[in-house]
Design a protein around this motif. Structure first.
Motif, PDB file in Angstrom:
ATOM      1  N   PHE A   1     -14.258  59.356 -25.955  1.00  0.00           N
ATOM      2  CA  PHE A   1     -13.917  59.958 -24.665  1.00  0.00           C
ATOM      3  C   PHE A   1     -12.411  60.144 -24.492  1.00  0.00           C
ATOM      4  O   PHE A   1     -11.952  61.175 -23.979  1.00  0.00           O
ATOM      5  CB  PHE A   1     -14.495  59.129 -23.521  1.00  0.00           C
TER       6      PHE A   1
ATOM      7  N   TYR B   1     -20.446  64.898 -20.641  1.00  0.00           N
ATOM      8  CA  TYR B   1     -20.376  63.445 -20.828  1.00  0.00           C
ATOM      9  C   TYR B   1     -20.178  62.741 -19.497  1.00  0.00           C
ATOM     10  O   TYR B   1     -20.471  61.558 -19.359  1.00  0.00           O
ATOM     11  CB  TYR B   1     -19.216  63.101 -21.774  1.00  0.00           C
ATOM     12  N   ILE B   2     -19.672  63.477 -18.508  1.00  0.00           N
ATOM     13  CA  ILE B   2     -19.455  62.908 -17.182  1.00  0.00           C
ATOM     14  C   ILE B   2     -20.779  62.868 -16.428  1.00  0.00           C
ATOM     15  O   ILE B   2     -21.597  63.782 -16.533  1.00  0.00           O
ATOM     16  CB  ILE B   2     -18.434  63.755 -16.402  1.00  0.00           C
ATOM     17  N   LYS B   3     -20.996  61.815 -15.673  1.00  0.00           N
ATOM     18  CA  LYS B   3     -22.248  61.652 -14.942  1.00  0.00           C
ATOM     19  C   LYS B   3     -22.536  62.883 -14.075  1.00  0.00           C
ATOM     20  O   LYS B   3     -21.689  63.328 -13.304  1.00  0.00           O
ATOM     21  CB  LYS B   3     -22.211  60.390 -14.083  1.00  0.00           C
TER      22      LYS B   3
ATOM     23  N   TYR C   1     -10.427  69.434 -20.133  1.00  0.00           N
ATOM     24  CA  TYR C   1     -10.165  68.261 -19.306  1.00  0.00           C
ATOM     25  C   TYR C   1      -8.767  68.282 -18.681  1.00  0.00           C
ATOM     26  O   TYR C   1      -8.376  67.332 -18.018  1.00  0.00           O
ATOM     27  CB  TYR C   1     -10.328  66.987 -20.138  1.00  0.00           C
TER      28      TYR C   1
ATOM     29  N   LEU D   1     -18.867  52.601 -19.106  1.00  0.00           N
ATOM     30  CA  LEU D   1     -19.329  53.767 -18.348  1.00  0.00           C
ATOM     31  C   LEU D   1     -18.343  54.231 -17.288  1.00  0.00           C
ATOM     32  O   LEU D   1     -18.459  55.353 -16.794  1.00  0.00           O
ATOM     33  CB  LEU D   1     -20.682  53.463 -17.690  1.00  0.00           C
ATOM     34  N   THR D   2     -17.384  53.400 -16.922  1.00  0.00           N
ATOM     35  CA  THR D   2     -16.429  53.760 -15.878  1.00  0.00           C
ATOM     36  C   THR D   2     -15.002  53.608 -16.382  1.00  0.00           C
ATOM     37  O   THR D   2     -14.610  52.534 -16.842  1.00  0.00           O
ATOM     38  CB  THR D   2     -16.621  52.897 -14.618  1.00  0.00           C
TER      39      THR D   2
ATOM     40  N   LYS E   1     -16.957  58.375 -14.098  1.00  0.00           N
ATOM     41  CA  LYS E   1     -18.188  57.706 -14.511  1.00  0.00           C
ATOM     42  C   LYS E   1     -18.905  58.584 -15.533  1.00  0.00           C
ATOM     43  O   LYS E   1     -19.061  59.795 -15.327  1.00  0.00           O
ATOM     44  CB  LYS E   1     -19.095  57.449 -13.304  1.00  0.00           C
ATOM     45  N   LEU E   2     -19.365  57.970 -16.636  1.00  0.00           N
ATOM     46  CA  LEU E   2     -20.003  58.698 -17.724  1.00  0.00           C
ATOM     47  C   LEU E   2     -21.515  58.550 -17.708  1.00  0.00           C
ATOM     48  O   LEU E   2     -22.052  57.579 -17.146  1.00  0.00           O
ATOM     49  CB  LEU E   2     -19.468  58.202 -19.077  1.00  0.00           C
ATOM     50  N   GLU E   3     -22.194  59.504 -18.338  1.00  0.00           N
ATOM     51  CA  GLU E   3     -23.643  59.414 -18.489  1.00  0.00           C
ATOM     52  C   GLU E   3     -24.020  58.298 -19.458  1.00  0.00           C
ATOM     53  O   GLU E   3     -24.954  57.529 -19.219  1.00  0.00           O
ATOM     54  CB  GLU E   3     -24.190  60.738 -19.041  1.00  0.00           C
TER      55      GLU E   3
ATOM     56  N   THR F   1     -19.251  56.668 -24.460  1.00  0.00           N
ATOM     57  CA  THR F   1     -18.774  57.747 -25.331  1.00  0.00           C
ATOM     58  C   THR F   1     -17.523  57.260 -26.052  1.00  0.00           C
ATOM     59  O   THR F   1     -16.419  57.296 -25.492  1.00  0.00           O
ATOM     60  CB  THR F   1     -18.456  59.008 -24.493  1.00  0.00           C
TER      61      THR F   1
END
Length: 552
Positions: free
Chosen positions: A195, A157-159, A204, A113-114, A187-189, A192
């Motif tokens: 990514f 996709y990013i938190k 991006y 996630l990070t 940090k992602l939701e 992924t």
């Protein structure tokens, strides 16, 4: 991915230059502008030291790029210029995999996630240092509702990315932060897997905050454009020509062999091919344009043409808020009454595949498709039932819109004829310049309109998420279905790959049951090139990268 402007060979839109995904030029092949697979036509290699030829590549842009701003761009023409003039954290290599670019290294947390990226020492084309803050600023700018980026959803996709874009959270809550000038934390939701591949996509890319905030039109002129990629814009004579030159501030400049790329801007494909044959161009056709359909048989016979399949779909969009296409059965009638194989055999001629689903073969969910090509019996039945449901005995005037391109025109004329013959429907054709066409599509000023989509990354979600939200940046159909949205949301949380694939297949079934779009064919990309041109990377997603190109 991207809209293909072309319909034969190109998205983003080849006979349709497509939107990232992508459509505007030759999008009949990504065509929607490119074929799938490893599109590196030649392995990059150093040009011979002796008798070195001038390192100038001459190409044609089928149409004027609407922008060179990575946060705003949505078509393949703009995207190609942006990929030449910017670097993301990663860049897709000749092996079709993401490699470190603006980021020299990264780490990933155990829960996936990070991500923490170390930004390499490099400069913008104006000499400013590129920092982690440039990435944080660029991503939050694209997510800012005020920016009105049609590609903002690629950052969901990013938190908190989606919430910020929809005004439900603050931009400060988005999960991207520059810890210092050289460290970017993301940090992602949800985990992924693709990514790193996403990071090589233009939404991006970083932008120079000082430049952007100092001039809102910074990305529309050569004098004010600033990037961090292998090339920079030296000349931009609108609707006439563009010249890119090697960026001496680029971190990997030693591996950039070309000194210059000279683009003409000629919309007529026959003129472009003549320029190639006369030595005025080194390349003609996909991905920036299309080959004239009438010339394809001879080019094939002479073994001059290169064709490559790409992850892209050429489709027509219905405006589901305007009669008669507010009725699903009438949408299906028009979709079923098209002879796709006939279009390929008689017009396109470069190995396209009839599309009876939205997702292309490289990521297919249902290899059998969702309806039968040229199913006239079902089409007539659907039309009769749909008209009864609307309480009409005669259809209103039907207009089919497309952007300027010989192939788009021929496809539209053939389908116009098929609808007349098979359904007894009179259809008016409407041709518009690419930029105007895109604006009208986004504003709902159409009934049926062509578009192509080339994958931004090789996963079905990239094609299906286009139609998740009614007012999504690249939807245009005004269609929305709660069940469809829920299935896409479920797919993001499902860790089992087989179960996720089934969820996405169920979603595609909903999309095809409601038919807001009419798939026509899956792209291939076709072009001719000077044999001395080496190292041009043509990706399976229909993108073109000139970083490793050279003249032998």
């Amino acid at each position: 991915m991207k809209k293909n402007i072309f319909a034969l060979v190109s998205s983003v839109a080849v006979l349709g230059t497509a939107l990232a995904g992508c459509g505007g030029g030759q999008e009949a092949a990504k065509p929607a502008e490119q074929p799938a697979g490893n599109t590196q036509t030649q392995a990059p290699a150093a040009a011979p030291a002796a008798e070195k030829k001038p390192q100038v590549l001459k190409m044609n842009l089928h149409s004027e790029p609407p922008t060179a701003d990575p946060g705003i761009a949505e078509d393949t023409t703009s995207g190609a210029v942006i990929l030449a003039t910017f670097d993301g954290l990663t860049r897709i290599g000749g092996d079709e995999k993401p490699h470190e670019a603006a980021a020299e290294s990264y780490t990933v947390s155990d829960d996936k996630l990070t991500y923490t990226f170390k930004i390499r020492d490099h400069k913008w084309s104006n000499g400013d240092p590129v920092t982690a803050k440039d990435f944080e600023y660029a991503w939050k700018r694209a997510l800012d509702p005020k920016t009105a980026s049609n590609y903002a959803y690629q950052l969901y996709y990013i938190k908190n990315g989606e919430k910020a874009n929809k005004g439900e959270a603050k931009l400060d809550d988005v999960g991207v932060k520059a810890l210092d000038d050289k460290t970017l934390e993301v940090k992602l939701e949800n985990p992924t897997p693709y990514f790193l591949e996403l990071l090589a996509f233009r939404t991006y890319f970083p932008v120079n905050q000082k430049v952007v905030e100092g001039n809102e039109k910074w990305a529309g002129e050569a004098a004010t454009h600033v990037g961090n990629g292998p090339f920079k814009i030296e000349t931009w004579e609108h609707k006439s020509k563009m010249v890119l030159v090697k960026n001496d501030n680029y971190w990997d400049k030693d591996n950039v062999k070309l000194d210059k790329i000279e683009f003409s801007m000629v919309e007529d494909e026959n003129t472009e091919l003549s320029m190639f044959e006369n030595g005025e161009l080194d390349w003609a056709g996909a991905p920036m344009s299309a080959l004239p359909t009438d010339a394809i048989p001879a080019l094939k016979e002479q073994n001059k043409i290169t064709t490559k399949p790409i992850a892209g779909t050429y489709w027509y969009k219905f405006n589901t808020e305007k009669p008669p296409f507010n009725n699903v059965k009438i949408r299906k009638a028009f979709a079923f009454a098209v002879d796709r194989q006939g279009l390929i055999d008689n017009i396109l001629q470069t190995g396209q595949i009839p599309a009876t689903g939205a997702v292309p073969p490289s990521m297919v969910l249902n290899p059998n498709g969702y309806f039968k090509d040229n199913d006239l019996e079902a089409a007539k039945k659907m039309l009769e039932e749909g008209m009864k449901e609307l309480g009409i005995s005669k259809l209103p005037a039907i207009t089919l819109s497309y952007n300027t391109s010989e192939a788009h025109k021929k496809i539209a004329e053939a389908i116009q004829d098929q609808w007349k013959k098979n359904l007894g429907v009179d259809v008016k054709l409407e041709n518009k310049e690419w930029k105007v066409y895109l604006e009208d599509l986004h504003n709902g000023n159409f009934q049926v309109g062509r578009m192509g989509w080339l994958g931004d990354f090789n996963d079905p979600i990239n094609f299906l998420e286009l139609y998740k939200d009614k007012m999504g940046g690249n939807n245009d159909t005004r269609w929305e279905n709660p069940k469809y949205k829920e299935l896409l949301n479920q797919s993001a949380l499902e860790g089992d790959l087989d179960k996720r694939k089934q969820i996405l297949a169920d979603a595609e079934q909903v999309l095809m049951d409601d038919m807001p779009i009419m798939p026509i064919y899956f792209y291939t990309q076709s072009w001719v090139q000077n044999p001395n041109v080496k190292g041009v990377q043509m990706t399976g997603l229909g993108d073109v990268d000139w970083k490793g190109a050279y003249i032998e």
